[in-house]
Design an enzyme around this catalytic site. Structure first.
Site, PDB file in Angstrom:
ATOM      1  N   LYS A  54       0.832  -1.337  -0.182  1.00 52.64           N
ATOM      2  CA  LYS A  54      -0.517   0.147   0.065  1.00 52.64           C
ATOM      3  C   LYS A  54       0.504   1.223  -0.025  1.00 52.64           C
ATOM      4  CE  LYS A  54      -3.741  -2.245   2.262  1.00 52.64           C
ATOM      5  NZ  LYS A  54      -4.859  -3.151   3.751  1.00 52.64           N
ATOM      6  N   GLN A  98      -4.074  -1.100   9.687  1.00 52.27           N
ATOM      7  CA  GLN A  98      -4.422  -2.356   9.197  1.00 52.27           C
ATOM      8  C   GLN A  98      -4.991  -3.923  10.374  1.00 52.27           C
ATOM      9  OE1 GLN A  98      -3.691  -3.053   6.281  1.00 52.27           O
ATOM     10  NE2 GLN A  98      -3.978  -4.973   6.264  1.00 52.27           N
ATOM     11  N   ASP A 121     -11.040   2.997   4.328  1.00 48.70           N
ATOM     12  CA  ASP A 121     -11.110   1.600   4.224  1.00 48.70           C
ATOM     13  C   ASP A 121     -12.743   1.789   4.608  1.00 48.70           C
ATOM     14  OD1 ASP A 121      -8.827  -0.272   3.619  1.00 48.70           O
ATOM     15  OD2 ASP A 121      -8.943  -0.646   6.227  1.00 48.70           O
TER      16      ASP A 121
END
Ligand code: NAP
Length: 300
Positions: A54, A98, A121
């Protein structure tokens, strides 16, 4: 006849190209560089590999990318303080925590502490609620379903009127938002799960079949309507056949070879939905940066 292969890598590359152009345009117009902050806790190798990918992609898009690595012993308060400071930081437009987090931490509480405008997200209840109510332009959409929809649109266009869709899986991360996005695009949607009776028969009705379960090759050829579009979200690591050395490889929730003979279009694993997830994360970050300056963001 063999199904058309839906190339997720190619679609993801096209999204990334648009993200790069949008990033340059924002810099020219407002002097702003999109900033993505990623928080990783502990030393799980798979999570570090994802976060590394990422970060590299963010830099490639022209973003400023900041990684905060905390030890597995980090406390809830320490992470809360870090999220609070990133929420206030004007150079940070996207915050990603994460998952999974170590079990002593309350992951849901941390996810919900990210400011919705920076929740790239798409997991905050405000963003999930916007998707559920069909407000697709006001919030940030969870990356994997957003990416899967780009692939569906590539086959069927943006109006799915008259088509039936079955999503196997009802997670907050994928199944629920995917069902909501298909519904918003006018498909007639069934959301199936572990308590669904006669799943193969339900799936056989689907013009668009989306599998997000986490069971290797569960969907067989007799689950697929001839000509259907099959989107395989599952990622399962399994031993390689006939390999005694313990080597593994990735497969989806769909038995790819046999379903390819029936489907009209199908995603492979790897190379299908997977690459779209990271591309849509970049898209969400540039969207958040545009909105932070009150500028209408591009659509992806
Ligand atoms: P999850 O939270 O574990 O949800 C799995 C869903 O599958 C649940 O709704 C469950 O039903 C349902 N299910 C389990 N066994 C079933 C069965 N035998 N028949 C029918 N439904 C069944 O998983 P997730 O986070 O949604 O992820 C699903 C898969 O997608 C995983 O393989 C994951 O690795 C993959 N994934 C990939 C990406 C990507 O970037 N490509 C992103 C996210 C997830 P109940 O609700 O009744 O338990």
């Amino acid at each position: 006849m063999a199904a058309r292969l839906i190339d997720g890598r190619q679609s993801a590359a096209a999204v990334i190209q648009s993200v790069k152009s949008a990033t340059e345009a924002l810099r020219d117009r407002a002097g702003v560089t999109p900033g993505l902050a990623v928080i990783i806790v502990g030393d799980d190798p798979a999570s570090h590999a994802y976060v590394g990918a990422k970060g590299r992609m963010a830099k490639d898009c022209g973003f400023s990318s900041i990684q905060h690595s905390l030890p597995a012993t980090a406390t809830q308060d320490e992470i809360a303080a870090l999220v609070a400071s990133l929420n206030e930081d004007e150079a940070v437009h996207g915050i990603l925590v994460q998952l999974p987090l170590p079990s002593h931490l309350d992951a849901e509480k941390i996810t919900q502490s990210v400011r919705p405008e920076k929740d790239v997200d798409g997991l905050h209840v405000v963003n999930a609620g916007k998707v559920a109510t069909g407000d697709l332009d006001g919030g940030l959409i969870s990356c994997t379903p957003a990416g899967a929809m780009v692939l569906v649109r590539g086959v069927h266009g943006s109006d799915l009127s008259g088509l039936s869709a079955v999503v196997i899986g009802r997670s907050n991360l994928f199944g629920k938002p995917m069902s909501a996005l298909l519904l918003a695009a006018n498909a007639t949607v069934t959301t199936a799960h572990s308590r669904t009776r006669d799943l193969p028969a339900i799936c056989r009705e689907a013009d668009i079949l989306v599998a997000a379960v986490g069971r290797a090759r569960m969907v067989g050829r007799d689950w697929v309507k001839p000509g259907a579009t099959v989107i395989d979200v599952g990622i399962n690591r399994v031993p390689m056949e006939g390999n005694a050395e313990g080597k593994t490889h990735l497969v989806g929730d769909v038995a790819f070879e046999e379903c390819s003979e029936i489907a009209g279009a199908i995603t492979p694993v790897p190379g299908g939905v997977g690459p779209m997830t990271i591309a849509m994360l970049m898209a969400n970050t540039v969207i958040a940066a545009y909105r932070s300056k009150g500028i209408e963001p591009p659509r992806f």
